[in-house]
Design an enzyme around this catalytic site. Structure first.
Site, short mmCIF file in Angstrom:
data_model
loop_
_atom_site.label_atom_id
_atom_site.label_comp_id
_atom_site.label_asym_id
_atom_site.label_seq_id
_atom_site.Cartn_x
_atom_site.Cartn_y
_atom_site.Cartn_z
N CYS A 40 66.21 40.67 84.81
CA CYS A 40 65.10 40.39 83.90
C CYS A 40 64.31 41.62 83.44
O CYS A 40 64.02 41.74 82.24
CB CYS A 40 64.19 39.31 84.44
SG CYS A 40 63.75 39.46 86.18
N ARG A 83 72.35 42.11 95.96
CA ARG A 83 71.29 41.64 96.84
C ARG A 83 71.72 41.83 98.27
O ARG A 83 72.86 41.52 98.63
CB ARG A 83 70.99 40.16 96.56
CG ARG A 83 70.57 39.96 95.12
CD ARG A 83 70.22 38.53 94.82
NE ARG A 83 69.85 38.42 93.41
CZ ARG A 83 69.43 37.31 92.83
NH1 ARG A 83 69.31 36.22 93.54
NH2 ARG A 83 69.11 37.29 91.56
N GLN A 94 75.60 37.31 87.20
CA GLN A 94 74.91 36.13 86.67
C GLN A 94 75.21 35.97 85.19
O GLN A 94 75.30 36.96 84.47
CB GLN A 94 73.40 36.28 86.84
CG GLN A 94 72.95 36.39 88.28
CD GLN A 94 71.45 36.51 88.37
OE1 GLN A 94 70.84 37.41 87.80
NE2 GLN A 94 70.83 35.60 89.10
N ASP A 125 73.27 35.43 82.81
CA ASP A 125 71.81 35.50 82.83
C ASP A 125 71.25 35.61 81.43
O ASP A 125 71.80 36.31 80.58
CB ASP A 125 71.41 36.75 83.63
CG ASP A 125 70.02 36.62 84.21
OD1 ASP A 125 69.41 35.55 84.06
OD2 ASP A 125 69.56 37.61 84.81
N HIS A 145 67.33 35.66 79.22
CA HIS A 145 65.88 35.60 79.17
C HIS A 145 65.47 35.24 77.77
O HIS A 145 65.88 35.89 76.81
CB HIS A 145 65.29 36.91 79.67
CG HIS A 145 65.65 37.16 81.09
ND1 HIS A 145 66.79 37.83 81.45
CD2 HIS A 145 65.09 36.71 82.23
CE1 HIS A 145 66.90 37.81 82.77
NE2 HIS A 145 65.88 37.14 83.27
N LYS A 172 60.57 26.52 89.08
CA LYS A 172 61.92 26.47 88.52
C LYS A 172 62.49 25.07 88.58
O LYS A 172 62.06 24.24 89.37
CB LYS A 172 62.83 27.44 89.26
CG LYS A 172 62.94 27.13 90.73
CD LYS A 172 63.94 28.05 91.41
CE LYS A 172 64.08 27.69 92.89
NZ LYS A 172 65.11 28.43 93.59
N HIS A 201 63.55 32.41 82.36
CA HIS A 201 64.77 32.95 82.99
C HIS A 201 65.72 31.79 83.14
O HIS A 201 65.30 30.71 83.55
CB HIS A 201 64.53 33.43 84.42
CG HIS A 201 63.44 34.42 84.60
ND1 HIS A 201 63.68 35.68 85.04
CD2 HIS A 201 62.11 34.33 84.43
CE1 HIS A 201 62.54 36.33 85.16
NE2 HIS A 201 61.56 35.54 84.80
#
Length: 662
Positions: A358, A387, A405, A407, A409, A489, A535
């Site tokens: 992000c 991670r 991901q 991913d 935004h 979330k 997100h």
RNA sequence: GCCGCCUUAGCUCAGUCGGUCAGAGCGACGCACUCGUAAUGCGUAGGUCAUCGGUUCGAUUCCGAUAGGCGGCUCCA
């Protein structure tokens, strides 16, 4: 209308005394004769609360039966079985001190403080002793005690003492509540059916089965360490898990399901099908994808990309490493440092592998002035993050230390937020359906104890998410305090082919990060406004989703995802050139086809292709060559012979194009 | 990270109570076989018994550490 003084059991036509007195365990409860095993009444709901059958009724009580096979009934059965196990453990290991022993999904556990961890052989011994107790038919008898009495009787049980001290404190649905959750303290005695002697006792809220003989089927599963009251600051106890069912059949069904799950284990299938591996040389939790796994992954990504393009996303790319400053600004280094790999030193600066994409996407947003006309701005990336998962939790592809991901935004105006969230949920479900998943459930996670930002912002974000969920019609539950530190979330869970639930997609409304980075847009009135940010990741992680699909399909991917879609199998070497011609016609249609020209016999080639779970086998011998045809063998073993080559090609192309499962 | 268990050929596993203890099946490779819907036969190669250290006359076997894995706990932003 109920009558004061009678018991719930007597009213329901079940008499707990029978099985306990050992006269004839069949008479009382099986009087109906043809009852299904799951319908036997073992407890009662009195005015809405579960009670023993021996519970004495008041005038006007509402009484409903609890069948052993119902959700309540199974929980009671399992809880009682946990007691039997604890009794067996304390007989065999007199120094064992009791923790808690609640029913859980599909079974139960009991925690013990023992000098040495249990060994596999111990479980066998415990189980054998349990069978004796079950056969003996000990009675469960409830007794109300004062706190002083409980403390005195359980003087040797330090953990029970602690529970007595927190009586009433645990939440009604916590696992501790089975010990002390009620308004009064109670102890259950296990009585010898003949002499009435107390064989064992435990602090317990109940209710219980009338007698141990009412346990139709159980099995001890495994043991392992578990922290007392779930905190790693507390001492570690030894937990034994078991399962118990209303019939032998139900238990066998459950054990079969476990075997099936083992057969589908993506770590095993990943090796067997040559899809991916975790070389120790690279490091724990860091997968490599082999060519065949690479094909599946590429198809997944390609399809996702196409759908994102259609949904108005723009594609970006960002690096894996960044200076510490970026994650200081975002707040990750304050709140999430433990989950990050340690930094690299370079030219006097600290660089981190990114645990999230992000902040980088925010920088792309901030790279120039933004107009309200650009919003919603949807930035998408297959972004690889790292991670630092603790060593004990790494688990194949579903819990890795490096993963990618899907991913995105989304930056939008406050007015656009509800619409974005609603269309997003629809998008998520639509995409997942295309991968063959059909059963969805959402979870709304609210503000956790450790959070950043203002309460009003949290409330507004939670409200927006709730609104989107209500509009979507998806079934959902609220998970209080389970949100990310920066945002509430929605997680979307799916059920796989054998009924297991997996968390996949996540969708978060973030009011924090735009402010931390000071991003703005210029509104129609010329003022500068702060955008909202969403997100979201639909697969969650490509690797994890890969693993879940692999287990969902048990390795038998639908043709559009299968690494090898067609294997050509000649009856004899002479038929290879013919099959190659058919194969090249398939290849022209971008079908992934191989012709097995090895030295193996034809039967062996079929076996190999079958084990590789190839969706289509095309077999050709003299008959087929003469007719310009091929013969299908499908993955389920069925066959279709003498199919004209053109028809065969069309059938395969259609199955792939329409993403059919075969 | 914590508790327990595990690591022998590419894979699945057998084996050594410390001393001809390096074994099997599958896979790979070679030769023969040319076959109609889940294993053709024969042969060959392949392992410093995870790594490092210790105990011992001697360690794959016993002890310790490390790495990786498995089952739990905790965690899963």
């Amino acid at each position: 209308m109920t009558e004061a003084g009678t018991t719930a059991g007597a009213l329901l036509g079940s008499s707990p005394g029978d099985s306990a007195t050992g006269n004839d365990s069949a008479t009382g409860n099986d009087s109906a004769g043809s009852e299904a095993p799951g319908s036997k009444v073992i407890a009662a709901r009195v005015n809405g609360s579960p009670r023993d059958l021996a519970h004495v009724l008041e005038d006007g009580d509402e009484v409903e039966p609890i069948g052993i096979g119902s959700a309540d009934g199974r929980a009671i059965l399992r809880h009682s079985t946990a007691h039997v196990m604890a009794q067996a453990v304390q007989e065999l290991f007199p120094e064992a001190r009791l923790g808690i022993g609640p029913p859980v999904e599909n079974g139960f556990y009991y925690d013990f403080d023992v000098p040495a961890p249990f060994e596999p052989g111990d479980l066998k011994k415990i189980e054998a002793r349990m069978r004796q107790i079950v056969k003996q038919g000990q009675r469960f008898e409830r007794r109300v005690v004062t706190e002083d009495e409980a403390r005195k009787e359980l003087a040797a049980e330090p953990y029970k003492q602690e529970l007595i001290g927190i009586k009433g404190a645990p939440a009604a649905d916590s696992e501790e509540s089975v010990e002390v959750g009620g308004a009064e303290l109670t102890i259950y005695d296990n009585l010898d059916p003949k002499t009435g002697d107390v064989e064992w006792k435990d602090l317990c809220r109940g209710p219980h089965l009338p007698a141990t003989r009412d346990i139709p089927a159980f099995k001890l599963m495994r043991s392992g360490g578990a922290y007392w009251r779930g905190s790693e600051k507390n001492p570690q106890l030894q937990r034994i898990y078991g399962t118990a069912w209303e019939s032998r059949d139900e238990q066998d069904k459950y054990l079969k399901m476990l075997e099936e799950a083992e057969r589908r284990d993506h770590r095993k299938l990943g090796a067997e099908l040559d899809l991916f591996s975790f070389p120790a040389e690279i490091g724990s939790g860091l997968p490599v994808f082999h060519p065949k796994g690479g094909i599946v992954r590429r198809e997944m990504e390609a399809y996702s990309r196409r759908r994102h393009e259609e949904a108005g996303y723009e594609f970006v790319n960002t690096p894996h490493l960044t200076k510490a400053e970026l994650f200081e600004t975002s707040g990750h280094l304050g709140f999430y440092k433990d989950g990050m790999f340690p930094p690299l030193e370079m030219d006097g600066a600290e660089y981190y592998a990114k645990p999230m994409n992000c902040p980088m996407h925010v920088l792309i947003y901030r790279s120039r002035g933004r107009s309200y006309r650009e919003l919603p701005l949807r930035l998408f990336e297959f972004g690889t993050v790292y991670r630092y998962e603790k060593s004990g939790v790494v688990h194949g592809l579903t819990r890795a230390r490096g993963f990618t991901q899907d991913d995105s935004h989304i930056f939008c105006t406050p007015e656009q937020l509800p619409g974005e969230l609603a269309s997003l949920l629809e998008f998520v479900v639509g995409l997942l359906r295309d991968f063959g998943l059909t059963d969805f459930e959402a979870e709304l996670s609210t503000r956790p104890p450790k959070y950043v930002g203002e309460l009003e912002e949290w409330a507004a974000a939670e409200a927006a998410l709730k609104h989107a969920l209500d509009a979507s019609g998806l079934p959902y539950v609220v998970a209080e305090g389970e949100g990310a530190f920066y945002a509430p979330k929605i997680d979307v869970h799916v059920k796989d082919a054998i009924g297991r639930r997996w968390q996949l997609s996540t969708l978060q409304v973030d009011f924090q990060e735009p402010g931390r980075f000071g991003i703005e847009y210029q509104a129609a009135d010329g003022s500068r406004q702060r955008p909202y940010m969403i997100h979201r990741a639909l697969f969650g992680s490509i690797e994890r989703f890969f693993g879940i699909l692999l287990e969902h399909y048990a390795g038998a991917f639908p043709p559009w995802l299968a690494p090898v879609q067609v294997t050509g199998i000649p009856i004899a070497d002479a038929h290879v050139p013919y099959l190659r011609k058919v194969a090249s016609r398939l290849a022209e249609q971008r079908i992934r086809v191989e012709v097995d020209d090895s030295d193996d016999r034809m039967q062996k080639k079929i076996r190999n292709a079958q084990r590789q779970k190839v969706p289509f086998m095309l077999i050709a011998g003299d008959d087929d060559v003469a007719a310009g045809a091929v013969s299908f063998r499908y993955r389920d073993g069925s066959q279709k012979n003498g199919v004209p080559a053109a028809d065969a090609v069309a059938e395969i192309v259609t199955a792939v194009r329409d993403r059919l499962q075969v």
